[in-house]
Scaffold this active site. Structure first.
Site, PDB file in Angstrom:
ATOM      1  CB  VAL A  90      -0.985  -0.021   1.194  1.00 34.98           C
ATOM      2  CG1 VAL A  90      -1.962  -1.182   1.049  1.00 34.98           C
ATOM      3  CG2 VAL A  90      -0.256  -0.111   2.531  1.00 34.98           C
ATOM      4  CG  HIS A 106      -3.778  -6.074  -0.778  1.00 37.25           C
ATOM      5  ND1 HIS A 106      -2.799  -6.902  -0.277  1.00 37.25           N
ATOM      6  CD2 HIS A 106      -4.655  -6.894  -1.426  1.00 37.25           C
ATOM      7  CE1 HIS A 106      -3.078  -8.166  -0.606  1.00 37.25           C
ATOM      8  NE2 HIS A 106      -4.184  -8.183  -1.300  1.00 37.25           N
ATOM      9  CB  THR A 173       4.974 -11.807  -1.693  1.00 33.68           C
ATOM     10  OG1 THR A 173       3.759 -12.381  -1.203  1.00 33.68           O
ATOM     11  CG2 THR A 173       5.342 -12.427  -3.013  1.00 33.68           C
ATOM     12  CB  SER A 174       4.942 -14.824   3.100  1.00 35.14           C
ATOM     13  OG  SER A 174       3.677 -14.196   3.177  1.00 35.14           O
TER      14      SER A 174
END
Ligand code: NAD
Length: 234
Positions: A90, A106, A173-174
């Site tokens: 974001v 998001h 990113t997981s």
């Protein structure tokens, strides 16, 4: 020769070296909160002041940090590729680094939107949004964020972008937060895909994925140089 289309999918990890803490590492801003308390529609209904305060703190921090070499490396890719970034973040660090096509799945911390007229979205020039700040029709403004449990309106657009891509880079990113994490499933098989994450876990089952266990600030400039070099022969 037409440019190849390159899709970059980023998560909180690419902004970690700018000083914004990731969600999973649970330090910094997320440490003192459970996400249900601050990042869900239920939280907004039961304690809007707390939700505002949480995003105000994150926004304040965002005004104080800068893009890092990971963000900046991606800008160089535009010299030889048609680059589309899809980010779960974001923050606006991709844009501030100079990337020209960024889709925020998001939402965006530096924007607010009307609670009653969702198409009324405003740029925030200052970090603080307050209870009592309203849209032009008088309705309360809320952070322009997709909260847990809310629909992800940009997801279909992101799916179409992934389906068209020739190369995919995934950074920081997981791959735990859905539906965003499912984007990888839409990438056409047998095309090159890379993941840059120092702690990449549970990715062994993804066939054809090149895993680079480095930070974004180190791994992205290296990979970008390699991809540009490969294209310079054409
Ligand atoms: P995540 O916190 O679940 O995972 C972050 C990943 O980044 C981890 O796999 C970690 O190993 C990796 N990482 C940590 N440092 C790194 C570095 N220096 N370089 C590269 N990778 C590094 O994050 P997520 O998968 O993006 O999902 C979390 C959710 O929280 C998202 O929906 C996102 O919107 C939100 N979030 C956003 C921000 C932001 O906007 N900067 C920050 C925190 C959380």
């Amino acid at each position: 020769m037409s440019k190849k289309s390159l899709l970059v999918f980023t998560g909180a990890g690419i902004s970690a070296e700018s000083g914004i803490s990731t969600f999973r590492d649970s330090n910094g801003l997320w440490r003192n909160y459970r996400f249900e308390e601050v990042a869900s529609p239920a939280a907004w209904h039961s304690n809007p002041e707390l939700v505002m305060e949480f995003y105000n703190m994150r926004r304040k921090q965002l005004f104080e940090v800068e893009p890092n070499p990971g963000h900046r490396a991606l800008v160089k890719l535009e010299e030889k590729f048609d680059v589309q970034i899809v980010t779960q973040n974001v923050d606006d660090l991709h844009e501030r680094a100079g990337s020209t096509r960024v889709l925020h799945l998001h939402g965006e911390l530096k924007k607010a939107r009307s609670t009653r007229f969702p198409n009324l979205v405003y740029e925030l020039k200052h970090w603080e949004l307050k209870i009592g700040d309203t849209c032009e029709k008088g309705a309360q403004l809320r952070p322009h964020i997709v909260w847990f449990g809310e629909e992800v309106p940009e997801f279909p657009k992101a799916v179409a972008m992934v389906q068209e891509a020739d190369i995919m880079l995934i950074i920081g990113t997981s791959l735990n937060v859905y539906p965003a994490a499912g984007l990888l499933n839409y990438f056409r098989p047998n095309l090159p895909k890379y993941l840059i994450d120092p702690k990449a876990e549970n990715v062994g089952h993804i066939s054809g994925l090149t895993v680079i266990r480095k930070t974004a600030g180190e791994g992205a400039p290296e990979l970008v140089a390699k991809l540009l070099e490969e294209r310079s022969g054409y």
